[in-house]
Scaffold this active site. Structure first.
Site, PDB file in Angstrom:
ATOM      1  N   GLU A   8       5.631   2.448  -5.270  1.00 61.56           N
ATOM      2  CA  GLU A   8       5.965   3.542  -6.197  1.00 61.56           C
ATOM      3  C   GLU A   8       7.436   3.551  -6.585  1.00 61.56           C
ATOM      4  O   GLU A   8       7.787   3.999  -7.673  1.00 61.56           O
ATOM      5  CB  GLU A   8       5.581   4.890  -5.568  1.00 61.56           C
ATOM      6  N   ASP A 106       2.645   5.903  -3.248  1.00 63.84           N
ATOM      7  CA  ASP A 106       2.537   6.967  -2.237  1.00 63.84           C
ATOM      8  C   ASP A 106       1.074   7.338  -2.017  1.00 63.84           C
ATOM      9  O   ASP A 106       0.301   7.468  -2.980  1.00 63.84           O
ATOM     10  CB  ASP A 106       3.327   8.202  -2.665  1.00 63.84           C
ATOM     11  N   TYR A 314       5.271  11.181   6.387  1.00 67.29           N
ATOM     12  CA  TYR A 314       5.132  11.530   4.963  1.00 67.29           C
ATOM     13  C   TYR A 314       5.264  13.044   4.754  1.00 67.29           C
ATOM     14  O   TYR A 314       4.509  13.825   5.342  1.00 67.29           O
ATOM     15  CB  TYR A 314       3.773  11.046   4.471  1.00 67.29           C
TER      16      TYR A 314
END
Length: 726
Positions: A8, A106, A314
């Site tokens: 990403e 992601d 995350y």
């Protein structure tokens, strides 16, 4: 043949290259080894095209052309810079020696959309696999490559992502055009509306109206001091407030100096469990309460801790639980915190447990895309962290350690003292076992703030004399305190994030809030940007720690009065349907058809608005200080200022007295303008100003002899604030 990995962001691509065993050559837009190519997007490279790309007639905004509902949505590069990188990725996708694609964007809804749009615009048809990781450590990346998921498994997530994007386009493009055509003259410029931003704005405006309509009511409290030394607050049933001053004074008069008796002594032991682990929204709430961080500032720090420092998992998660497969990593993670001074004792306690208490930590059914935010099991070099990263990491580390500690235990004592048939209540609280609170200090910042906010709360004194039921005491003195009811507070970012999470419903209970998450406004990953969008569009502004609607924001919601687009519940239901699409429980086509029907109804309702009703109410602030005594002219609000009614046009400027609504990036409310006119200055030092360089500063406003508004800086910070204002 080669495998193409699409990340990403450039930083993630570099991390993947560092984690893989091969030797890579840097080719500017990609990295290449003998069998693998790693390239990267730069966030969203591709977007849905604007209406005018479908038909030239849409270049002109006309109500007759609305709603615009494309039969099939088209895509293009976001801008020239995005187009360059997109072409580079397309070229790699089309290479004859590339036969396998790995989506390493992601691991969430938006990451899926970024990849899907890149892949669709390339026109290729090659097998896709999915890298799905929650940590950017080398170990996690390598394990992720060993456990790649077939791209087909993520089709429903892609469907939800596309549905979110298309729904936002349909509602945003059509409602914005309709509202601008109808209300531009009164709101000023483009009237931007959106599926999530408009109901969020409606929450803030509704609260502002409650504050404006609030009429304070007086009430009285009676405090008593007793011998032996303790204090009590008068009460009757559940009520501690007296509505009549005379009754309060009568109670105080008859109790002062009188003998009393301890009517009851109730002692209870209570326990309080540790809070759940953080998801992004609860982390943003705490960082706002404790440090005054905006939601975006917290997200930026957390994202950097995740990507650059590899220190946390995350962050854009909506779960506050861990999955069972993480249990073996929990003690090693605690061990990485043990060498850090402020976490040493708490970490060693966790490491010393034979069996970790996992009841409020592990729940596979409540972990979807990603688990709760916790530290990673790598060595943490705090010296490399920025001040913001240090504070956010501190919240995450302490919460992680606290959740394995026992409940905090308290002994709560409630004493009722009877004096001349009037009852006074005294509360005491003693900590028996600090439990999880010992990780923070006995009273956390959030608790202290709550106590300060709740002015009528009875102070829970830790030290109370040993009193028994029936014991005789003396009321040394009883005093009356006069108070006024206060309006509801404006939203801070912490309280607005809470309201967005529960679609505007007031929910304090942590477990119930968890159950309502699916029907929140937006997602944890998008809420910070929604708030920033409202500020950027000058619908709301930050005033100190509060979020306040501007006159423009108030007018937008007034214009849409009671329209379903302003309903947090409706938008929350849409968010639930997107979650259902993600899990195969709802149909994407049916959802988009329903959004299109809603858009048609929205356009029709806005088109039918009476233009006269759109005219905003303008306040009158009294006689003009420059010419009012002679001419009778007054100061009246208009769209940009509070000015003298002697002004008729550029040619007939009248006396020229004006207080502009926008001063150094902050909107002056009618109340501030009234203070300037009546007092010549504002009562308080006002925050929310910004210098030309964008730096915030505080100052009192003063109306000088020439009728111009000037800054008067607090003496303590005069030179510093003045320098910033320059």
């Amino acid at each position: 043949m080669k495998t193409l990995v699409i990340a990403e962001k450039p930083s993630v691509a570099r991390d993947i290259v560092d984690a893989l065993p091969a030797s890579f050559e840097n080719n500017d837009t990609s990295y290449e080894s003998d069998d693998t190519i790693v390239t990267f997007a730069v966030g969203h490279l591709v977007e849905l095209v604007a209406p005018e790309e479908y038909d030239d007639r849409f270049k002109k905004w006309r109500m007759d052309d609305l709603p615009i509902v494309p039969e099939a949505f088209r895509l293009h590069a976001r801008d020239k810079k995005a187009e360059k990188q997109l072409k580079a990725i397309h070229k790699l996708l089309k290479r004859d020696d590339v036969d396998r694609i790995i989506n390493a964007c992601d691991a969430g809804r938006e990451g899926e959309l970024i990849f899907a749009y890149i892949y669709e615009t390339s026109g290729v048809d090659k097998p896709v696999e999915r890298l799905w990781i929650s940590s950017m450590t080398k170990t996690a990346i390598r394990e992720g490559f060993e456990q790649l998921r077939p791209g087909e498994q993520l089709r429903q997530l892609e469907a939800a992502a596309r549905s979110r994007s298309e729904a936002d386009w349909l509602v945003g493009m059509n409602a914005t055009r309709a509202a601008t055509i109808r209300g531009r003259a009164w709101v000023g410029g483009v009237v931007s509306l959106g599926r999530v931003q408009t109901p969020t704005l409606a929450l803030i405006v509704k609260r502002e109206r409650e504050i404006q309509a609030f009429v304070p009511e007086p009430y009285w409290l009676v405090h008593a001091q007793f011998d032996p030394r303790y204090e009590g607050l008068w009460f009757e049933g559940e009520e501690t407030r007296l509505k009549e001053a005379k009754r309060a004074e009568d109670i105080a008069a008859k109790a002062s100096g009188a003998d009393g008796v301890v009517e009851s002594v109730e002692r209870k032991e209570q326990s309080e469990r540790a809070p759940l682990l953080y998801d992004l929204t609860s982390l943003q709430r705490d960082a706002n309460r404790r440090f005054g961080f905006s939601a975006r500032r917290t997200l930026q720090a957390a994202q950097s801790l995740y990507e650059d420092k590899k220190a946390i998992t995350y962050p854009r998660t909506s779960s506050r639980w861990l999955s069972g497969d993480l249990v073996p990593q929990l003690k090693p993670t605690a061990a990485t915190l043990a060498p850090i001074g402020e976490y040493k004792a708490a970490a060693e306690y966790v490491l010393g447990l034979k069996q970790l208490p996992l009841g409020r930590v592990v729940n596979d059914s409540k972990v979807d895309d990603h688990h709760a935010i916790i530290p990673t099991d790598v060595e943490h070099d705090l010296d490399r962290f920025s001040p913001d990263e240090r504070r956010v990491f501190d919240l995450i580390a302490r919460r992680f350690l606290a959740v394995f500690h026992p409940p905090a235990r308290y002994a709560r004592t409630t004493i009722v003292t009877l004096v001349e048939e009037e009852r006074f209540r005294t509360k005491g609280k003693v900590t028996l076992e600090a439990g999880w609170r010992g990780v923070y200090g006995l009273l956390s910042d959030a608790d202290q703030q709550q106590q300060r906010q709740d002015e009528d709360s009875e102070n829970e004194s830790a030290e109370l004399p040993a009193l028994e039921q029936g014991q005789k005491v003396k009321c040394v003195v009883a005093e009356v305190e006069a108070k006024e009811t206060k309006p509801p507070p404006r939203y801070s970012e912490a309280t607005l994030l809470s309201a967005m999470e529960t679609a505007g419903k007031f929910v304090d209970d942590e477990e119930l809030r968890e159950a309502m998450k699916e029907r929140g406004l937006g997602t944890p990953a998008t809420r910070a940007e929604t708030i920033e969008t409202l500020i950027r569009r000058e619908y709301i502004e930050r005033v100190s720690k509060d979020l306040q609607p501007t006159p423009k924001g108030l007018q937008v919601i007034t214009m849409l009065e009671e329209h379903p687009l302003t309903s947090p519940e409706l938008t929350g239901d849409w968010e639930k349907r997107l979650t259902d699409i993600e899990h195969g429980g709802d149909d994407r086509k049916k959802f988009i058809d329903d959004i299109a029907d809603f858009t048609r109804a929205t356009v029709e309702q806005i088109a039918a608005l009476d233009k006269e009703k759109l005219r905003p109410e303008r306040v009158e602030l009294g006689p003009c200080p420059r010419c009012g005594a002679e001419t009778g002219e007054i100061i009246k609000e208009n769209s940009k200022a509070y000015g003298c009614t002697s002004w008729k046009s550029r040619e007939e400027t009248g006396c020229g007295f004006v207080i502009w609504k926008r001063v150094a990036g902050r909107t002056l409310t009618p109340e501030i303008a009234r203070q300037l006119l009546e007092e010549g200055k504002t009562k308080e030092v006002i925050s929310g100003f910004r210098s030309r360089a964008g730096k915030p500063f505080r100052a009192r406003l003063v109306l000088n002899d020439e009728g111009k508004v000037e800054f008067d800086f607090p003496a303590r910070t005069q030179s510093k604030e003045a320098a910033v204002a320059e």
